[in-house]
Write an enzyme that holds these catalytic residues in place. Structure first.
Site, PDB file in Angstrom:
ATOM      1  N   ARG A 131     -23.530  10.525  10.462  1.00 19.66           N
ATOM      2  CA  ARG A 131     -23.220  10.200   9.053  1.00 19.66           C
ATOM      3  C   ARG A 131     -22.102  11.060   8.461  1.00 19.66           C
ATOM      4  O   ARG A 131     -21.973  11.185   7.247  1.00 19.66           O
ATOM      5  CB  ARG A 131     -24.461  10.287   8.166  1.00 19.66           C
ATOM      6  CG  ARG A 131     -25.559   9.320   8.581  1.00 19.66           C
ATOM      7  CD  ARG A 131     -26.510   9.056   7.446  1.00 19.66           C
ATOM      8  NE  ARG A 131     -27.509   8.090   7.843  1.00 19.66           N
ATOM      9  CZ  ARG A 131     -28.679   8.415   8.384  1.00 19.66           C
ATOM     10  NH1 ARG A 131     -29.013   9.677   8.570  1.00 19.66           N
ATOM     11  NH2 ARG A 131     -29.535   7.470   8.720  1.00 19.66           N
ATOM     12  N   LYS A 153      -7.467   8.217   5.230  1.00 22.97           N
ATOM     13  CA  LYS A 153      -7.762   6.881   5.764  1.00 22.97           C
ATOM     14  C   LYS A 153      -8.053   7.001   7.255  1.00 22.97           C
ATOM     15  O   LYS A 153      -7.251   7.586   7.999  1.00 22.97           O
ATOM     16  CB  LYS A 153      -6.569   5.942   5.564  1.00 22.97           C
ATOM     17  CG  LYS A 153      -6.443   5.376   4.179  1.00 22.97           C
ATOM     18  CD  LYS A 153      -5.329   4.331   4.161  1.00 22.97           C
ATOM     19  CE  LYS A 153      -5.147   3.749   2.777  1.00 22.97           C
ATOM     20  NZ  LYS A 153      -3.994   2.810   2.738  1.00 22.97           N
ATOM     21  N   GLU A 195       9.217   6.149   7.968  1.00 21.51           N
ATOM     22  CA  GLU A 195       8.241   6.427   6.896  1.00 21.51           C
ATOM     23  C   GLU A 195       8.822   7.400   5.857  1.00 21.51           C
ATOM     24  O   GLU A 195       8.499   7.328   4.675  1.00 21.51           O
ATOM     25  CB  GLU A 195       6.931   6.987   7.474  1.00 21.51           C
ATOM     26  CG  GLU A 195       6.141   6.005   8.336  1.00 21.51           C
ATOM     27  CD  GLU A 195       5.380   4.921   7.535  1.00 21.51           C
ATOM     28  OE1 GLU A 195       5.502   4.876   6.302  1.00 21.51           O
ATOM     29  OE2 GLU A 195       4.693   4.111   8.187  1.00 21.51           O
ATOM     30  N   LYS A 238       3.783  11.707  -0.599  1.00 24.54           N
ATOM     31  CA  LYS A 238       2.495  11.132  -0.179  1.00 24.54           C
ATOM     32  C   LYS A 238       1.342  11.867  -0.869  1.00 24.54           C
ATOM     33  O   LYS A 238       0.385  11.255  -1.351  1.00 24.54           O
ATOM     34  CB  LYS A 238       2.361  11.227   1.339  1.00 24.54           C
ATOM     35  CG  LYS A 238       0.968  10.878   1.834  1.00 24.54           C
ATOM     36  CD  LYS A 238       0.899   9.598   2.581  1.00 24.54           C
ATOM     37  CE  LYS A 238      -0.534   9.146   2.778  1.00 24.54           C
ATOM     38  NZ  LYS A 238      -0.747   8.320   3.925  1.00 24.54           N
ATOM     39  N   GLU A 248      -6.807   3.817  -3.285  1.00 24.08           N
ATOM     40  CA  GLU A 248      -5.868   2.683  -3.288  1.00 24.08           C
ATOM     41  C   GLU A 248      -6.255   1.577  -4.264  1.00 24.08           C
ATOM     42  O   GLU A 248      -6.321   0.401  -3.897  1.00 24.08           O
ATOM     43  CB  GLU A 248      -5.699   2.114  -1.871  1.00 24.08           C
ATOM     44  CG  GLU A 248      -4.432   1.278  -1.745  1.00 24.08           C
ATOM     45  CD  GLU A 248      -4.119   0.857  -0.324  1.00 24.08           C
ATOM     46  OE1 GLU A 248      -4.002   1.726   0.546  1.00 24.08           O
ATOM     47  OE2 GLU A 248      -3.995  -0.353  -0.107  1.00 24.08           O
ATOM     48  N   ARG A 252      -1.456   3.924  -4.822  1.00 27.01           N
ATOM     49  CA  ARG A 252      -1.375   4.130  -3.366  1.00 27.01           C
ATOM     50  C   ARG A 252      -0.837   2.890  -2.650  1.00 27.01           C
ATOM     51  O   ARG A 252      -0.325   2.999  -1.537  1.00 27.01           O
ATOM     52  CB  ARG A 252      -2.745   4.556  -2.806  1.00 27.01           C
ATOM     53  CG  ARG A 252      -2.647   5.014  -1.356  1.00 27.01           C
ATOM     54  CD  ARG A 252      -3.842   5.793  -0.892  1.00 27.01           C
ATOM     55  NE  ARG A 252      -3.681   6.173   0.505  1.00 27.01           N
ATOM     56  CZ  ARG A 252      -4.482   6.973   1.154  1.00 27.01           C
ATOM     57  NH1 ARG A 252      -5.525   7.515   0.553  1.00 27.01           N
ATOM     58  NH2 ARG A 252      -4.260   7.270   2.426  1.00 27.01           N
ATOM     59  N   ASN A 256       2.464   0.999   0.868  1.00 29.93           N
ATOM     60  CA  ASN A 256       2.451  -0.161   1.769  1.00 29.93           C
ATOM     61  C   ASN A 256       3.777  -0.910   1.778  1.00 29.93           C
ATOM     62  O   ASN A 256       3.890  -1.949   2.428  1.00 29.93           O
ATOM     63  CB  ASN A 256       1.321  -1.131   1.380  1.00 29.93           C
ATOM     64  CG  ASN A 256      -0.038  -0.490   1.550  1.00 29.93           C
ATOM     65  OD1 ASN A 256      -0.190   0.428   2.342  1.00 29.93           O
ATOM     66  ND2 ASN A 256      -1.022  -0.964   0.801  1.00 29.93           N
ATOM     67  N   HIS A 259       5.015  -2.672   4.856  1.00 30.28           N
ATOM     68  CA  HIS A 259       3.881  -2.746   5.786  1.00 30.28           C
ATOM     69  C   HIS A 259       3.253  -4.129   5.895  1.00 30.28           C
ATOM     70  O   HIS A 259       2.605  -4.414   6.895  1.00 30.28           O
ATOM     71  CB  HIS A 259       2.810  -1.724   5.387  1.00 30.28           C
ATOM     72  CG  HIS A 259       3.153  -0.323   5.805  1.00 30.28           C
ATOM     73  ND1 HIS A 259       4.269   0.329   5.357  1.00 30.28           N
ATOM     74  CD2 HIS A 259       2.525   0.546   6.650  1.00 30.28           C
ATOM     75  CE1 HIS A 259       4.315   1.537   5.885  1.00 30.28           C
ATOM     76  NE2 HIS A 259       3.281   1.701   6.678  1.00 30.28           N
ATOM     77  N   HIS A 263       3.070  -4.757   9.588  1.00 30.78           N
ATOM     78  CA  HIS A 263       1.820  -4.956  10.342  1.00 30.78           C
ATOM     79  C   HIS A 263       1.806  -6.305  11.053  1.00 30.78           C
ATOM     80  O   HIS A 263       1.322  -6.424  12.183  1.00 30.78           O
ATOM     81  CB  HIS A 263       0.610  -4.851   9.415  1.00 30.78           C
ATOM     82  CG  HIS A 263       0.240  -3.426   9.081  1.00 30.78           C
ATOM     83  ND1 HIS A 263      -0.674  -3.102   8.110  1.00 30.78           N
ATOM     84  CD2 HIS A 263       0.649  -2.251   9.590  1.00 30.78           C
ATOM     85  CE1 HIS A 263      -0.796  -1.790   8.040  1.00 30.78           C
ATOM     86  NE2 HIS A 263       0.000  -1.249   8.926  1.00 30.78           N
ATOM     87  N   HIS A 275       5.259   1.222  15.263  1.00 31.01           N
ATOM     88  CA  HIS A 275       4.909   1.054  13.848  1.00 31.01           C
ATOM     89  C   HIS A 275       6.128   1.306  12.948  1.00 31.01           C
ATOM     90  O   HIS A 275       6.419   0.517  12.049  1.00 31.01           O
ATOM     91  CB  HIS A 275       3.757   2.001  13.497  1.00 31.01           C
ATOM     92  CG  HIS A 275       3.376   1.960  12.054  1.00 31.01           C
ATOM     93  ND1 HIS A 275       2.739   0.883  11.480  1.00 31.01           N
ATOM     94  CD2 HIS A 275       3.569   2.855  11.045  1.00 31.01           C
ATOM     95  CE1 HIS A 275       2.542   1.116  10.184  1.00 31.01           C
ATOM     96  NE2 HIS A 275       3.035   2.309   9.896  1.00 31.01           N
TER      97      HIS A 275
HETATM   98  N1  GLY Z   1      -0.194   4.909   5.133  1.00 30.52           N
HETATM   99  C1  GLY Z   1      -0.510   4.397   3.876  1.00 30.52           C
HETATM  100  C2  GLY Z   1      -1.581   5.154   3.154  1.00 30.52           C
HETATM  101  O1  GLY Z   1      -1.992   6.200   3.603  1.00 30.52           O
HETATM  102  O2  GLY Z   1      -2.060   4.729   2.145  1.00 30.52           O
END
Ligand code: GLY
Length: 376
Positions: A131, A153, A195, A238, A248, A252, A256, A259, A263, A275
């Site tokens: 957990r 994330k 990035e 960031k 997000e 946030r 993207n 992306h 993606h 990527h």
């Molecule tokens: N790579 C995008 C984020 O961390 O939200």
């Protein structure tokens, strides 16, 4: 500019070490900091055992060095095959079983040693093991140092798309040593810089211009002081975004940019496209679409494409991919909810559009399709 409360502001220029606090944990960026990873780990995540998770390549390069600095605390090393194809529930399950087999308890701290795949995967193991146990991010790729190791994330891919199963789980610390970039293949350096360009576009026009004008030096000396400055400036953006909107719900989403198409390109190429390369193409396509619908200032996409080309990055989709195929791979959850896919779009270099809509802007497929068809 991005909004939100600023974390401790860095000024990397001429400094040996940059430290930021984001949502309560420290990001340390310093050449040679890997040697201090043991001290940092013992301070922020003391453990009975450290479980270092790395792919075979990175584990082979740096696993023993990391184990040495983590000692005298016992260390177990867990490995998996490199590449996005490993970022699955199957690998998560194998790593989790290996921890159980080794008798690791809640007094274990996981150490994610590697690039984006490793950080996401090991972070997800940490988020779910018993957990949730603490973990440290020790990014070894530029992409991971600039982006994926920060913000909590974690997750894995499924056949439906990238990062569709996962959790938010804050690392106890992020330890980024730009000296490790010495062993990073050139195409991964370039991909990581995509990035950094993205962070410039979303929030800092001066960073964008600085990267474009230092492209040759950054590529020539990926473990040099200019790269440390680049990482620190990109990470500051960031960190500011994550501090303001960790889950997000709005700001946030600006991260993207590039992306949605990026993606989709990764998915239709079965992750053969890196990527960062996919995001580079995605930024140009999405910026062109933003100009077409009057959201972005004229010339925004051309400036982005020029900066990316200076870094040796691609700016148009591979010839063999027709727009319909790419569009079919854009996120199905967003499509089914809204009838149109959501994008994060700039209004100009350094500023994102759509604050009133929480930075998610729906574009009709035909608009994006036209830009996906551009091959010049
Ligand atoms: N790579 C995008 C984020 O961390 O939200």
């Amino acid at each position: 500019m991005v909004g939100g409360r600023a974390p401790v502001a860095p000024d990397a220029r001429g400094m040996d070490e940059v430290q930021l606090i984001v949502t309560g944990y420290a990001l340390t960026i310093a050449r040679g900091v890997l040697h201090r990873a043991g001290d940092i780990a013992r301070t922020v995540a003391p453990a009975h055992r450290y479980a270092v998770i790395a792919d075979d390549t990175t584990g082979g390069l740096y696993g023993e060095r990391l184990a040495a600095v983590l000692s005298p605390t016992p260390v177990i090393q867990l490995r998996f095959p490199p590449g996005e194809a490993s970022k699955t529930r199957e690998t998560w399950s194998a790593l989790t079983d290996a921890l159980l087999d080794a008798g690791c308890g809640r007094d274990t701290t996981i150490v994610a040693l590697g690039g984006g795949v490793t950080g996401d995967l090991a972070g997800f193991v940490a988020a779910t093991y018993l957990r949730g146990v603490p973990y440290l991010q020790v990014p070894t790729s530029l992409l991971a140092m600039i982006d994926s190791s920060i913000g909590g994330k974690t997750g894995v891919d499924t056949s439906h798309g990238k990062n569709l199963v996962g959790a938010f789980h804050r690392p106890a610390a992020v330890i980024a040593d730009p000296e490790l970039l010495r062993t990073l293949p050139a195409e991964h350096v370039r991909a990581g810089l995509a990035e950094a360009v993205k962070h410039g576009v979303i929030a800092d026009a001066s960073l964008f211009d600085w990267i474009a004008s230092h492209a040759a030096e950054l590529l020539a000396e990926p473990d040099g002081p200019l790269m440390t400055e680049c990482i620190a400036r990109a990470v500051a953006i960031k960190a500011r975004v994550v501090e303001a909107d960790e889950r997000e719900s709005g700001l946030r989403k600006t991260l993207n940019f590039g992306h949605t198409i990026g993606h989709a390109l990764e998915r239709v190429t079965s992750y053969r496209l890196l990527h960062g390369d996919a995001v580079a193409i995605g930024m140009v396509v999405e910026a062109r679409a933003a100009e077409r619908v009057g959201i972005a200032e004229a010339g925004t996409a051309v400036r982005i494409a020029e900066a990316l080309r200076a870094l040796g990055l691609p700016t148009t989709p591979p010839e063999e991919l027709v727009p319909e195929r790419i569009l079919a791979a854009t996120p199905s959850d967003k499509k089914s909810r809204a009838g149109a896919v959501e994008y994060a779009l700039p209004c100009r270099i350094g500023e994102m559009a759509g604050e009133a809509q929480g930075y998610g802007i729906r574009l009709e497929e035909e608009v994006v399709s036209k830009e996906l068809g551009v091959r010049s």
